[in-house]
Design an enzyme around this catalytic site. Structure first.
Site, PDB file in Angstrom:
ATOM      1  N   GLU A 211      -7.003  11.157 -17.687  1.00 38.00           N
ATOM      2  CA  GLU A 211      -6.037  12.129 -17.161  1.00 38.00           C
ATOM      3  C   GLU A 211      -5.070  12.632 -18.231  1.00 38.00           C
ATOM      4  OE1 GLU A 211      -8.073  10.274 -14.157  1.00 38.00           O
ATOM      5  OE2 GLU A 211      -6.839   9.216 -15.618  1.00 38.00           O
ATOM      6  N   ASP A 340     -12.281  15.531  -9.373  1.00 38.93           N
ATOM      7  CA  ASP A 340     -11.902  14.155  -9.718  1.00 38.93           C
ATOM      8  C   ASP A 340     -12.746  13.131  -8.956  1.00 38.93           C
ATOM      9  OD1 ASP A 340     -10.174  12.587 -11.425  1.00 38.93           O
ATOM     10  OD2 ASP A 340      -9.289  11.805  -9.590  1.00 38.93           O
TER      11      ASP A 340
END
Length: 569
Positions: A211, A340
């Site tokens: 991330e 994701d």
């Protein structure tokens, strides 16, 4: 990461956050390790190789190198599990998210907590033998909680990876530091929450940070010295791939291939900051000298505009040669992932039936998509995928500025939670989350080592969240049984030769189920979220089951600081 950075992620996924003051209160970073004595013999490589046959010990994070999480002891069985009771409770010094998988060596237990503490305990009584309290460096960045998933032991050393991206060898008897190696720079977004895997004098470790615009890797370090042996970049120099338009199940992912090709011509290959963290342990095939692991999401998570191509090897199963780290094969589940829904739960090595019905060496992985994927271990090719274990809606609708609804949500399906298997029944047991979410995209430039989501995934207010425990026949892909739970499931599961599976819930419930039909046979309420993988072992002729009850940051389950062991009368 800064409290502000963690707050941004918390808002995105709808989880809670400790304030900076609370973090300081919960973890005394300046405390010194408490050195004691654990009378434990050295662990040999032969013991680790045969870990799946030991009822006395629990030597690896997921039970053995194949990561089957199948404990061969059957003293605790379907007939007597109703008599299971607390043998002891140990309270750690850290009251925060707990994801440790207890390791047991000849009556000595090693557990970890958030912020990379390690405790050695007497596995019969729960008495503390020593405590290593890691002192964090000045910069620490992390995505989804300050978690640690455990240690591994080889010889007379305990190996730990830390939140500030260090690899540490401790003396197994005293907890004193033998050596420390810097893995990567936390200021650039690197961190470690996974347990190391130690095999053939190599310590295998991946990296978190998908991330944060990092370049992911898996590395081997020398177990004796801490020196790097090899490195494999999970993001290759060329990440374009084959411009896949369908996912592993054959569904259209609505990619605009021409727009991506135009972007590639302008911005070039995004390999340097493409993410690709590795959250969980590799499985080790001792017969072929290969390791198998899964790679996480591309970075930024939801904005694909500045990362054209398939984004190899994100969202993939990858196999390497153990000795050299050289690439063997891979299979990508989702190319150019903008949801994701990365691969995080550790792969498992079992024998499977191929499409012709022949039994071959296989590798299975439970995805955030809610499918269990079954592969040929030889070339990583996909044999089959299971029925969906969770609701799926609008797959694969693209995120928008206003927010688009798609299920599963960004937590899954199966999150990092390791599955268990029972080869005798040809079953894989997975715990799942159901969290309806909106996906919102917002393009942003690389923020220099800070959180880089490229938008937000937000739990939809008012919509019911839930979970389940699912048993899948991996040779047919069919669901055999499923138990619904009132809250999303995260943490892990254990199967035993006693015909049981053990797993916990965020509401504090820890339970045993009949592994053949899912009937609940026993439960205990721990007072905090049971969101860690259970282990089992024997001391003094008695079988124990042990689990951490510390809650979870990612899904905001009640925090605690207990390690709880159970046994029969």
């Amino acid at each position: 990461m800064s409290v502000k950075g963690l707050a941004a992620l918390a808002a995105a996924v709808g989880v809670g956050l400790l304030s900076g003051a609370a973090i300081g209160q919960e973890v005394k970073q300046d405390q010194k390790s408490q050195v004691g004595n654990a009378n434990v013999p050295p662990v040999t490589q032969d013991q680790l190789n045969a870990a799946d046959k030991s009822t006395r010990d629990f030597l690896l994070t997921n039970g053995n190198y194949a990561q089957t999480r199948f404990y061969p002891g059957k003293q605790i069985s379907r007939n007597n599990v109703k008599n299971l009771h607390v043998a002891w409770i140990f309270q750690t010094d850290v009251k925060e998210s707990m994801e440790t998988s207890p390791i047991v060596v000849d009556g000595v237990m090693y557990v970890t907590t958030s912020f990379s503490h390690v405790y050695a305990l007497d596995a019969k009584t729960g008495q503390q033998l020593w405590h290593y309290a890691h002192k964090m460096g000045p910069i620490t960045t992390y995505c989804c909680g300050p978690n640690n998933r455990g240690v591994q032991v080889l010889g007379d050393r305990v190996y730990l990876a830390t939140l500030d991206s260090k690899l540490i060898a401790l003396n197994a008897k005293t907890g004193e530091v033998v050596w420390t190696t810097n893995i990567a720079d936390p200021e650039l977004g690197y961190s470690e929450t996974m347990a190391p895997t130690v095999v053939k004098d190599k310590v295998l470790i991946g990296t978190n940070g998908g991330e944060y615009g990092i370049r992911g890797f898996v590395r081997a370090y020398d177990a004796k010295t801490g020196k790097q042996v090899w490195n494999f970049n999970t993001i290759p120099d060329s990440t374009v791939g084959v411009w896949a338009t369908k996912d592993a199940t054959g569904r259209d992912m609505h990619r605009n291939i021409q727009a991506e090709k135009d972007a590639l011509a302008k911005v070039g290959d995004p390999f340097a900051k493409l993410g690709g963290g590795v959250w969980q342990n590799p499985a080790v095939d001792l017969a072929t000298n290969r390791i198998y692991f899964v790679v996480g999401n591309p970075s930024p998570d939801l904005d694909g505009s500045n990362r054209p191509g398939d984004n190899l090897y994100t969202d993939s199963l990858v196999a390497l040669d153990l000795d050299t780290g050289k690439y063997v094969c891979h299979f990508q589940y989702i190319a150019h992932d903008v949801w994701d829904l990365d691969a995080v739960s550790p792969p498992v090595l079992v024998n499977v039936r191929n499409k012709a019905g022949k039994t071959i060496p296989g590798v299975i992985h439970a995805g955030k998509t809610g499918h269990i994927y079954v592969h040929d271990r030889n070339d990583c090719s996909l044999i089959r995928f299971s029925d969906a274990m969770v609701p799926q809606e609008n797959m694969w609708v693209l995120p928008t500025k206003e927010g688009a609804r798609m299920l599963p949500g960004a937590n899954g399906g199966v999150e990092w939670s390791p599955i268990a298997t029972d080869p005798g029944q040809e079953l894989a047991y997975a715990i799942n989350l159901h969290q309806p979410m909106h996906y919102r995209v917002e393009s942003s430039p690389y923020p220099n080592g800070k959180l880089w989501l490229g938008g937000a995934f937000t739990a939809i207010a008012g919509e019911k969240q839930s979970g389940n425990i699912t048993a899948v026949n991996y040779n047919t892909g069919k669901i055999k049984w499923q138990v619904k739970t009132p809250e999303p499931m995260i943490g892990g599961i254990l199967a035993t030769a006693g015909g049981l599976v053990f797993t916990g819930e965020g509401n504090g419930k820890f339970a045993a189920y009949n592994s053949s039909d899912g009937k609940e046979l026993w439960s205990f309420h721990a007072g905090a979220g049971v969101n860690a993988p259970p282990s089992s072992y024997m001391v003094g002729g008695k079988q124990y089951v042990v689990v951490g009850a510390g809650g979870n940051t990612q899904v905001d389950f009640k925090r605690g600081n207990n390690i709880i062991a159970f046994t029969l009368d």
